[in-house]
Design a protein around this motif. Structure first.
Motif, PDB file in Angstrom:
ATOM      1  N   VAL A 152     -32.362 -58.126  46.267  1.00 38.71           N
ATOM      2  CA  VAL A 152     -33.068 -56.936  45.422  1.00 38.71           C
ATOM      3  C   VAL A 152     -32.130 -55.978  44.514  1.00 38.71           C
ATOM      4  O   VAL A 152     -31.014 -55.453  45.506  1.00 38.71           O
ATOM      5  CB  VAL A 152     -33.965 -56.235  46.608  1.00 38.71           C
ATOM      6  N   LEU A 153     -32.216 -55.880  43.305  1.00 37.66           N
ATOM      7  CA  LEU A 153     -31.208 -55.457  42.354  1.00 37.66           C
ATOM      8  C   LEU A 153     -31.733 -53.976  42.309  1.00 37.66           C
ATOM      9  O   LEU A 153     -30.885 -53.139  41.344  1.00 37.66           O
ATOM     10  CB  LEU A 153     -31.018 -56.263  41.522  1.00 37.66           C
ATOM     11  N   VAL A 154     -32.911 -53.583  42.518  1.00 41.02           N
ATOM     12  CA  VAL A 154     -33.563 -52.243  42.183  1.00 41.02           C
ATOM     13  C   VAL A 154     -34.074 -51.555  43.168  1.00 41.02           C
ATOM     14  O   VAL A 154     -34.132 -51.942  44.357  1.00 41.02           O
ATOM     15  CB  VAL A 154     -34.539 -52.232  41.119  1.00 41.02           C
ATOM     16  N   ALA A 155     -34.447 -50.374  43.164  1.00 39.23           N
ATOM     17  CA  ALA A 155     -34.744 -49.502  44.109  1.00 39.23           C
ATOM     18  C   ALA A 155     -35.752 -48.197  43.238  1.00 39.23           C
ATOM     19  O   ALA A 155     -35.715 -48.154  42.497  1.00 39.23           O
ATOM     20  CB  ALA A 155     -33.927 -48.677  44.880  1.00 39.23           C
ATOM     21  N   ALA A 156     -36.827 -47.949  44.483  1.00 41.53           N
ATOM     22  CA  ALA A 156     -37.828 -46.802  44.008  1.00 41.53           C
ATOM     23  C   ALA A 156     -37.041 -45.806  43.406  1.00 41.53           C
ATOM     24  O   ALA A 156     -36.116 -45.245  43.873  1.00 41.53           O
ATOM     25  CB  ALA A 156     -38.552 -46.643  45.488  1.00 41.53           C
ATOM     26  N   GLY A 157     -37.560 -45.341  42.226  1.00 38.28           N
ATOM     27  CA  GLY A 157     -37.219 -44.319  41.363  1.00 38.28           C
ATOM     28  C   GLY A 157     -36.122 -44.515  40.431  1.00 38.28           C
ATOM     29  O   GLY A 157     -35.924 -43.759  39.341  1.00 38.28           O
ATOM     30  N   GLN A 158     -35.731 -45.616  40.464  1.00 36.22           N
ATOM     31  CA  GLN A 158     -34.804 -46.121  39.532  1.00 36.22           C
ATOM     32  C   GLN A 158     -35.392 -46.820  38.098  1.00 36.22           C
ATOM     33  O   GLN A 158     -36.637 -47.051  37.846  1.00 36.22           O
ATOM     34  CB  GLN A 158     -33.922 -47.576  40.062  1.00 36.22           C
ATOM     35  N   THR A 159     -34.457 -46.221  36.892  1.00 35.23           N
ATOM     36  CA  THR A 159     -35.221 -46.701  35.605  1.00 35.23           C
ATOM     37  C   THR A 159     -34.710 -47.893  35.061  1.00 35.23           C
ATOM     38  O   THR A 159     -33.367 -47.988  35.315  1.00 35.23           O
ATOM     39  CB  THR A 159     -34.824 -45.346  34.448  1.00 35.23           C
ATOM     40  N   ILE A 160     -35.441 -48.634  34.609  1.00 32.40           N
ATOM     41  CA  ILE A 160     -35.018 -49.841  34.117  1.00 32.40           C
ATOM     42  C   ILE A 160     -35.655 -50.266  32.793  1.00 32.40           C
ATOM     43  O   ILE A 160     -36.604 -49.606  32.329  1.00 32.40           O
ATOM     44  CB  ILE A 160     -35.567 -51.121  35.215  1.00 32.40           C
ATOM     45  N   LYS A 161     -34.898 -51.320  32.022  1.00 34.94           N
ATOM     46  CA  LYS A 161     -35.323 -51.594  30.773  1.00 34.94           C
ATOM     47  C   LYS A 161     -35.870 -53.200  30.703  1.00 34.94           C
ATOM     48  O   LYS A 161     -35.556 -53.802  31.587  1.00 34.94           O
ATOM     49  CB  LYS A 161     -34.305 -51.612  29.715  1.00 34.94           C
ATOM     50  N   SER A 162     -36.466 -53.238  29.842  1.00 34.48           N
ATOM     51  CA  SER A 162     -37.185 -54.788  29.511  1.00 34.48           C
ATOM     52  C   SER A 162     -35.944 -55.546  29.602  1.00 34.48           C
ATOM     53  O   SER A 162     -35.091 -55.579  28.647  1.00 34.48           O
ATOM     54  CB  SER A 162     -38.274 -54.843  28.272  1.00 34.48           C
ATOM     55  N   GLY A 163     -36.033 -56.524  30.352  1.00 34.74           N
ATOM     56  CA  GLY A 163     -35.004 -57.753  30.179  1.00 34.74           C
ATOM     57  C   GLY A 163     -33.956 -57.602  31.322  1.00 34.74           C
ATOM     58  O   GLY A 163     -33.085 -58.370  31.573  1.00 34.74           O
TER      59      GLY A 163
END
Length: 237
Positions: free
Chosen positions: A182-193
């Protein structure tokens, strides 16, 4: 070709029919009772007359009875003699054939009921025998019963995977597989792709990317989880 003979022994009439069955064998019928005998070359000999043996030997009296009329030509056994099944007890000559009378059991001769030169009829007592007692086979051991297995411990119910809110933006599993990272966590901002999950499927590691930009509201799976095609993995706000 059948040949018929009539004769008298000790005042009793007998009729014998002799028919050749095949090379070295004859079918002999005496007063309605039929015997098959073999005639080896250079020696005239009849069959060994043995009463039908029981399936298991039982100790006690076991008399030997004449199967056909004839004359006792030889006593082989004697009173008190121990014999084995198949041993010759005496010889009877009948229709110019020597017939070996054998014991059908292991045992001891109690009494020879005839003498050499004596004429006998069908059904006459020849030898009084005492069969050896044979120990009954030990009963088979009872099969071992395997101890009953302890009841399986109750399995805790598996918590259902968390679900995204209806209408929410989610990243879904494109195919069934296992979450390896799992590479993300709650509250993290991500972009499409951006790659948010790594998943192993069909022996290949696959990068699962988001098709939306936004903030991760919740991660709905954890490393090692088995997921199905279309299952929500990450919810975006």
């Amino acid at each position: 070709m059948t040949k018929e003979f009539k004769f008298n022994i000790a005042g009793q009439d007998y009729t014998a029919c002799v028919e050749e069955a095949n090379a070295g064998a004859l079918v002999v019928t005496v007063n309605g009772k039929t015997y098959e005998v073999e005639v080896p070359q250079h020696k005239i000999s009849g069959p060994k007359m043995v009463q039908k043996a029981a399936s298991a030997q039982v100790g006690g009296p076991k008399n030997v009875i004449s199967e056909l009329p004839g004359t006792v030509t030889k006593l082989v056994a004697a009173a008190g003699q121990a014999v084995k099944k198949g041993d010759v007890l005496l010889v009877i000559e009948s229709m110019k054939m020597a017939n070996d009378i054998v014991s059908e059991v292991d045992g001891t001769v109690k009494r020879m009921a005839v003498t050499e030169g004596q004429s006998v009829n069908q059904g006459d007592l020849l030898v009084e025998m005492v069969a050896d007692a044979v120990a009954a086979p030990a009963p088979a051991a009872a099969p071992k019963v395997a101890p009953k297995a302890a009841p399986a411990a109750p399995v805790a119910p598996v918590s259902a995977a968390p679900k995204a809110a209806p209408g929410a933006k989610v990243v879904e599993a494109p195919l069934p597989g296992t979450i390896t990272k799992v590479l993300v966590a709650a509250g993290q901002t991500i972009k499409s792709g951006d790659v948010v999950i790594k998943m192993e499927a069909m022996k290949m590691e696959n990068d699962i990317t988001s098709e939306f930009s936004g903030t991760v509201k919740s991660v709905l799976v954890e490393q090692g989880a088995q997921v199905q095609s279309g299952q929500a993995l990450v919810e975006l706000a």
